[in-house]
Design an enzyme around this catalytic site. Structure first.
Site, PDB file in Angstrom:
ATOM      1  N   ILE A   1      -3.185  11.096  11.109  1.00 18.28           N
ATOM      2  CA  ILE A   1      -2.172  11.381  10.088  1.00 18.28           C
ATOM      3  C   ILE A   1      -2.901  11.840   8.823  1.00 18.28           C
ATOM      4  O   ILE A   1      -3.792  11.135   8.327  1.00 18.28           O
ATOM      5  CB  ILE A   1      -1.337  10.115   9.770  1.00 18.28           C
ATOM      6  CG1 ILE A   1      -0.723   9.509  11.045  1.00 18.28           C
ATOM      7  CG2 ILE A   1      -0.271  10.430   8.720  1.00 18.28           C
ATOM      8  CD1 ILE A   1       0.222  10.395  11.802  1.00 18.28           C
TER       9      ILE A   1
ATOM     10  N   TYR B   1     -13.001  -1.533  11.276  1.00 20.14           N
ATOM     11  CA  TYR B   1     -11.621  -1.029  11.198  1.00 20.14           C
ATOM     12  C   TYR B   1     -10.917  -1.267  12.535  1.00 20.14           C
ATOM     13  O   TYR B   1      -9.812  -1.818  12.592  1.00 20.14           O
ATOM     14  CB  TYR B   1     -11.650   0.464  10.837  1.00 20.14           C
ATOM     15  CG  TYR B   1     -10.284   1.096  10.667  1.00 20.14           C
ATOM     16  CD1 TYR B   1      -9.596   0.982   9.455  1.00 20.14           C
ATOM     17  CD2 TYR B   1      -9.682   1.802  11.697  1.00 20.14           C
ATOM     18  CE1 TYR B   1      -8.347   1.556   9.287  1.00 20.14           C
ATOM     19  CE2 TYR B   1      -8.430   2.380  11.540  1.00 20.14           C
ATOM     20  CZ  TYR B   1      -7.763   2.254  10.340  1.00 20.14           C
ATOM     21  OH  TYR B   1      -6.517   2.816  10.178  1.00 20.14           O
TER      22      TYR B   1
ATOM     23  N   SER C   1      -3.145   0.848  14.604  1.00 16.22           N
ATOM     24  CA  SER C   1      -3.765   2.166  14.830  1.00 16.22           C
ATOM     25  C   SER C   1      -4.103   2.320  16.312  1.00 16.22           C
ATOM     26  O   SER C   1      -4.475   1.334  16.974  1.00 16.22           O
ATOM     27  CB  SER C   1      -5.047   2.284  14.002  1.00 16.22           C
ATOM     28  OG  SER C   1      -5.807   3.398  14.430  1.00 16.22           O
TER      29      SER C   1
ATOM     30  N   THR D   1     -10.273  -5.049  13.280  1.00 14.36           N
ATOM     31  CA  THR D   1      -9.255  -5.713  12.460  1.00 14.36           C
ATOM     32  C   THR D   1      -7.870  -5.111  12.689  1.00 14.36           C
ATOM     33  O   THR D   1      -6.866  -5.804  12.559  1.00 14.36           O
ATOM     34  CB  THR D   1      -9.639  -5.678  10.967  1.00 14.36           C
ATOM     35  OG1 THR D   1      -9.892  -4.321  10.566  1.00 14.36           O
ATOM     36  CG2 THR D   1     -10.882  -6.514  10.712  1.00 14.36           C
ATOM     37  N   LYS D   2      -7.811  -3.823  13.073  1.00 15.83           N
ATOM     38  CA  LYS D   2      -6.504  -3.240  13.427  1.00 15.83           C
ATOM     39  C   LYS D   2      -5.999  -3.883  14.722  1.00 15.83           C
ATOM     40  O   LYS D   2      -4.796  -3.982  14.947  1.00 15.83           O
ATOM     41  CB  LYS D   2      -6.610  -1.721  13.555  1.00 15.83           C
ATOM     42  CG  LYS D   2      -6.618  -1.020  12.199  1.00 15.83           C
ATOM     43  CD  LYS D   2      -5.300  -1.297  11.490  1.00 15.83           C
ATOM     44  CE  LYS D   2      -5.129  -0.538  10.224  1.00 15.83           C
ATOM     45  NZ  LYS D   2      -3.894  -0.895   9.516  1.00 15.83           N
TER      46      LYS D   2
ATOM     47  N   ASN E   1       1.776  -2.271   5.440  1.00 14.11           N
ATOM     48  CA  ASN E   1       1.176  -0.949   5.637  1.00 14.11           C
ATOM     49  C   ASN E   1      -0.220  -0.809   5.043  1.00 14.11           C
ATOM     50  O   ASN E   1      -1.010   0.003   5.524  1.00 14.11           O
ATOM     51  CB  ASN E   1       2.110   0.106   5.021  1.00 14.11           C
ATOM     52  CG  ASN E   1       1.426   1.438   4.828  1.00 14.11           C
ATOM     53  OD1 ASN E   1       1.252   2.198   5.775  1.00 14.11           O
ATOM     54  ND2 ASN E   1       0.983   1.736   3.605  1.00 14.11           N
TER      55      ASN E   1
ATOM     56  N   GLY F   1       0.821  -1.219   0.000  1.00 12.41           N
ATOM     57  CA  GLY F   1       0.000   0.000   0.000  1.00 12.41           C
ATOM     58  C   GLY F   1       0.846   1.256   0.000  1.00 12.41           C
ATOM     59  O   GLY F   1       0.562   2.210   0.715  1.00 12.41           O
TER      60      GLY F   1
HETATM   61  N1  LIG Z   1      -4.029   8.138   8.362  1.00 10.23           N
HETATM   62  C1  LIG Z   1      -4.186   7.866   9.633  1.00 10.23           C
HETATM   63  O1  LIG Z   1      -4.533   8.721  10.468  1.00 10.23           O
HETATM   64  C2  LIG Z   1      -3.944   6.474  10.142  1.00 10.23           C
HETATM   65  C3  LIG Z   1      -4.117   6.238  11.508  1.00 10.23           C
HETATM   66  C4  LIG Z   1      -3.889   4.972  12.003  1.00 10.23           C
HETATM   67  C5  LIG Z   1      -3.477   3.948  11.154  1.00 10.23           C
HETATM   68  N2  LIG Z   1      -3.326   4.188   9.829  1.00 10.23           N
HETATM   69  C6  LIG Z   1      -2.901   3.065   8.995  1.00 10.23           C
HETATM   70  O2  LIG Z   1      -1.794   3.449   8.208  1.00 10.23           O
HETATM   71  C7  LIG Z   1      -1.753   2.665   6.996  1.00 10.23           C
HETATM   72  C8  LIG Z   1      -1.639   3.591   5.813  1.00 10.23           C
HETATM   73  O3  LIG Z   1      -2.799   4.418   5.790  1.00 10.23           O
HETATM   74  P1  LIG Z   1      -2.866   5.819   5.051  1.00 10.23           P
HETATM   75  O4  LIG Z   1      -3.509   6.763   5.996  1.00 10.23           O
HETATM   76  O5  LIG Z   1      -1.561   6.136   4.430  1.00 10.23           O
HETATM   77  O6  LIG Z   1      -3.971   5.445   3.953  1.00 10.23           O
HETATM   78  P2  LIG Z   1      -4.053   5.705   2.371  1.00 10.23           P
HETATM   79  O7  LIG Z   1      -5.462   5.420   2.024  1.00 10.23           O
HETATM   80  O8  LIG Z   1      -3.482   7.038   2.024  1.00 10.23           O
HETATM   81  O9  LIG Z   1      -3.090   4.573   1.781  1.00 10.23           O
HETATM   82  C9  LIG Z   1      -3.419   3.200   1.822  1.00 10.23           C
HETATM   83  C10 LIG Z   1      -2.824   2.522   0.602  1.00 10.23           C
HETATM   84  O10 LIG Z   1      -3.122   1.118   0.669  1.00 10.23           O
HETATM   85  C11 LIG Z   1      -3.453   0.694  -0.652  1.00 10.23           C
HETATM   86  N3  LIG Z   1      -4.257  -0.533  -0.609  1.00 10.23           N
HETATM   87  C12 LIG Z   1      -5.558  -0.654  -0.226  1.00 10.23           C
HETATM   88  N4  LIG Z   1      -5.956  -1.922  -0.383  1.00 10.23           N
HETATM   89  C13 LIG Z   1      -4.900  -2.622  -0.864  1.00 10.23           C
HETATM   90  C14 LIG Z   1      -4.706  -3.980  -1.231  1.00 10.23           C
HETATM   91  N5  LIG Z   1      -5.700  -4.858  -1.144  1.00 10.23           N
HETATM   92  N6  LIG Z   1      -3.487  -4.369  -1.692  1.00 10.23           N
HETATM   93  C15 LIG Z   1      -2.477  -3.465  -1.790  1.00 10.23           C
HETATM   94  N7  LIG Z   1      -2.615  -2.156  -1.459  1.00 10.23           N
HETATM   95  C16 LIG Z   1      -3.808  -1.746  -1.007  1.00 10.23           C
HETATM   96  C17 LIG Z   1      -4.234   1.864  -1.235  1.00 10.23           C
HETATM   97  O11 LIG Z   1      -4.341   1.796  -2.648  1.00 10.23           O
HETATM   98  C18 LIG Z   1      -3.405   3.042  -0.726  1.00 10.23           C
HETATM   99  O12 LIG Z   1      -2.376   3.376  -1.627  1.00 10.23           O
HETATM  100  C19 LIG Z   1      -3.039   1.835   7.003  1.00 10.23           C
HETATM  101  O13 LIG Z   1      -2.760   0.545   7.476  1.00 10.23           O
HETATM  102  C20 LIG Z   1      -3.933   2.582   7.986  1.00 10.23           C
HETATM  103  O14 LIG Z   1      -4.887   1.729   8.559  1.00 10.23           O
HETATM  104  C21 LIG Z   1      -3.560   5.434   9.298  1.00 10.23           C
END
Ligand SMILES: NC(=O)c1ccc[n+]([C@@H]2O[C@H](COP(=O)([O-])OP(=O)(O)OC[C@H]3O[C@@H](n4cnc5c(N)ncnc54)[C@H](O)[C@@H]3O)[C@@H](O)[C@H]2O)c1
Length: 246
Positions: A182, A149, A136, A152-153, A94, A16
């Site tokens: 973020i 969400y 998360s 599963t996290k 990720n 991702g």
């Molecule tokens: N943004 C936040 O505040 C936050 C907080 C806690 C945790 N997270 C975690 O951080 C990680 C990244 O999140 P983000 O905020 O950068 O999200 P984002 O949506 O910007 O990026 C997620 C990426 O994962 C890719 N993806 C989705 N399904 C996929 C699959 N089946 N196979 C391959 N790639 C796939 C998407 O195309 C995307 O590029 C995630 O695991 C999210 O749960 C984010």
């Protein structure tokens, strides 16, 4: 005396990684000298500008389009990387989604397990490897209205402990980062505008600002580096202090 993080010669898979935290991790690991492999679901044509942009920081990242919600794709991803680069030193689990129960479970839990299993034997043979999972803080806080969400996290959190315990004797260190608030497309799915999102979160943040993908990427870099050589099974919170002192 000074320290530097040098990942030259190492190959890192980041799932991702076409945007958000994964892309920032791809950038910082490339800057540290690693050969990064970006996995995502976007079309290879659309990945090219991302590869070009990150390539300016170091080795051009390789792109593999694999939907890691399917077990065989996790295996194929690792196999393709080994075929091309003959080694895998780092796996960053990720990829994440806000989706239904099935997809959330497939990506946040099953893929974290299957991608790790796909690189385990190779890393074990070399007695060396790093796996970093992205969970998360909603696991502890309860999050904001997305039970599938949060639940599963929590799976990614407990799998980190399982993997750390099972893989440590093989020479593989497994840890996780636990971000919150973020700036990314994922978080913006719940707000009309950046102003609305910031107005909601900034008063809740001890550090007085929201986070950016680079804030999490720096923790991932630490967990890939020699600086964390005695860190195993840890889940590092990167949330500007919200969970601990917010
Ligand atoms: N943004 C936040 O505040 C936050 C907080 C806690 C945790 N997270 C975690 O951080 C990680 C990244 O999140 P983000 O905020 O950068 O999200 P984002 O949506 O910007 O990026 C997620 C990426 O994962 C890719 N993806 C989705 N399904 C996929 C699959 N089946 N196979 C391959 N790639 C796939 C998407 O195309 C995307 O590029 C995630 O695991 C999210 O749960 C984010």
């Amino acid at each position: 005396m000074s320290y530097e993080i040098n990942l030259s010669g190492q190959v890192a898979i980041i799932t991702g990684a076409a945007k958000g935290i994964g892309k920032a991790a791809a950038e910082i690991l490339t800057q540290a000298g690693a050969q990064v492999v970006i996995d995502d679901i976007i079309d290879p044509e659309n990945a090219k500008p991302i590869q070009d942009e990150i390539g300016k920081l170091g080795l051009r990242p390789h792109y593999i389009q694999k939907d890691i919600s399917k077990e065989e794709n996790c295996r194929d991803l690792a196999a393709e990387v080994l075929d091309k680069f003959s080694r895998i030193d780092i796996l960053v689990n990720n990829a994440g989604v806000v989706a239904n129960w099935e997809k959330s479970f497939d990506i946040h839990v099953k893929a974290v397990h299957f991608c790790a299993e796909a690189v385990k034997d190779h890393m074990a043979k070399r007695g060396n490897g790093r796996i970093i999972n992205v969970t998360s803080t909603c696991v502890f806080s309860g999050g904001t209205g997305i039970p599938q969400y949060v639940a599963t996290k929590a799976g990614a959190y407990s799998l980190t402990r399982y993997q750390a315990k099972t893989y440590a004797p093989l020479g593989i260190l497994v840890n996780a980062v636990m971000p919150s608030v973020i700036m990314s497309e994922m978080i913006m799915t719940r707000y009309e505008s950046i102003e609305e999102m910031e107005a909601h979160y900034i008063p809740l943040m001890p550090v007085g600002r929201i986070g950016y993908p680079e804030d999490v990427a720096k923790v991932i870099l630490f967990l890939c580096s020699e600086l964390s050589s005695f860190v195993c099974g840890e889940i590092i919170v990167a949330d500007g202090g919200r969970l601990a002192v917010g």
